[in-house]
Design a protein around this motif. Structure first.
Motif: not given
Length: 291
Positions: A62-70
């Motif tokens: 959803l955030n177009q990012e590789r990693d988790f929110p942490d």
């Protein structure tokens, strides 16, 4: 947060295979491969069970990012922990609830950032059954790569599962050739395992020679500036051949990038701007054609 786990089980007994993608939230080619397997109803097998997880890292997707929110890379958190970080808890759920149920796994990935991988399967050559499955999948390149610690592949292999790691394309990019090759390779594996009959689909696919890559290396930028590639992904180059050039934006210099050895180009950096030391081209060094 819930994420769908789509299960199709046939009346006839057979192996259980997991098709999993989206461990890295920005790697959307794999998501598209599993999505199309489901939408075309290829996951409705005649024997055994097919488990599909199109997206694991929903947050990153959803955030177009590789990693988790942490800030953790999920594929460095296996087997995980119930009391660990968010990524570790997801890894633990997969390790405890899903991996014990399966016999085979195809884990779909892409190149990171602007690095575009030629479609390839990564396996450990020492595992003959996994190598045979990689040959069945049918990518041009099969990379002999040791299992990296705390990854899904490493954890599943230690549990006795046979894992194919698919790589193709780059992050935040949908490529039709990559996804189609991923789909047809998956069908070849399902057909080979006797889970369904995909003779018609396989007959329409193109068969190419496969090469087992035992050693490869990155060619890195010796200068910072604007980078332009001169070679085609998947092509064979000779030692000393120009594979690109770097120039400054003011017209003061232009430097050639040459191949240090003969080999196949298996990954290209698509970024137009590079810094000294950046990886530009992934080239094979030791390889052999497979029967």
């Amino acid at each position: 947060l819930d994420f769908p786990v789509i299960i199709q089980r046939a009346r006839k007994k057979g192996p259980c295979i997991l098709l999993i993608s989206g461990i890295h939230g920005d790697e959307v080619n794999g998501v598209e491969i599993v999505r199309q397997v489901i939408s075309r109803k290829y996951n409705k097998c005649k024997a055994g069970t097919i488990i599909c997880i199109p997206i694991v890292n929903v947050f990153g997707f959803l955030n177009q990012e590789r990693d988790f929110p942490d800030g953790r890379d999920l594929n460095r958190m296996f087997p995980g922990s119930k009391a660990g970080s968010l990524a570790s808890r997801f890894a633990n759920f997969i390790s405890q609830e899903i991996l014990p149920q399966v016999d085979y796994i195809i884990d779909y990935h892409t190149g990171g950032a602007s690095r575009f991988n030629y479609t390839q399967i990564r396996v450990n050559e020492a595992n003959s059954e996994t190598l045979d499955l990689a040959k069945v999948f049918g990518t041009k390149f099969i990379l002999n790569a040791n299992d990296r610690g705390k990854t899904l592949r490493d954890t599943a292999t230690k549990l006795g599962k046979k894992v194919l790691l698919f790589e193709g394309g780059k992050s935040l990019d949908l490529n039709r050739e990559v996804t189609e090759e991923g789909i047809i390779g998956t069908l070849k594996v399902l057909h080979h395992l006797g889970m369904a009959d995909y003779s018609n689909e396989i007959a329409l696919s193109q068969t190419n020679p496969s090469y087992l890559i035992n050693k490869s290396s990155w060619i890195r930028a010796k200068h910072s500036g604007m980078y332009r590639s001169s070679v085609k992904l998947g092509s064979y180059v000779q030692k000393g051949q120009q594979i690109g050039y770097i120039s400054d934006p003011y017209g003061d210099f232009e430097r050639q990038v040459k191949a240090p050895n003969a080999g196949f180009i298996i990954c290209l950096n698509h970024s137009p701007l590079v810094n000294q030391g950046d990886a530009l081209v992934h080239i094979t060094k030791e390889y052999k054609e497979l029967d």
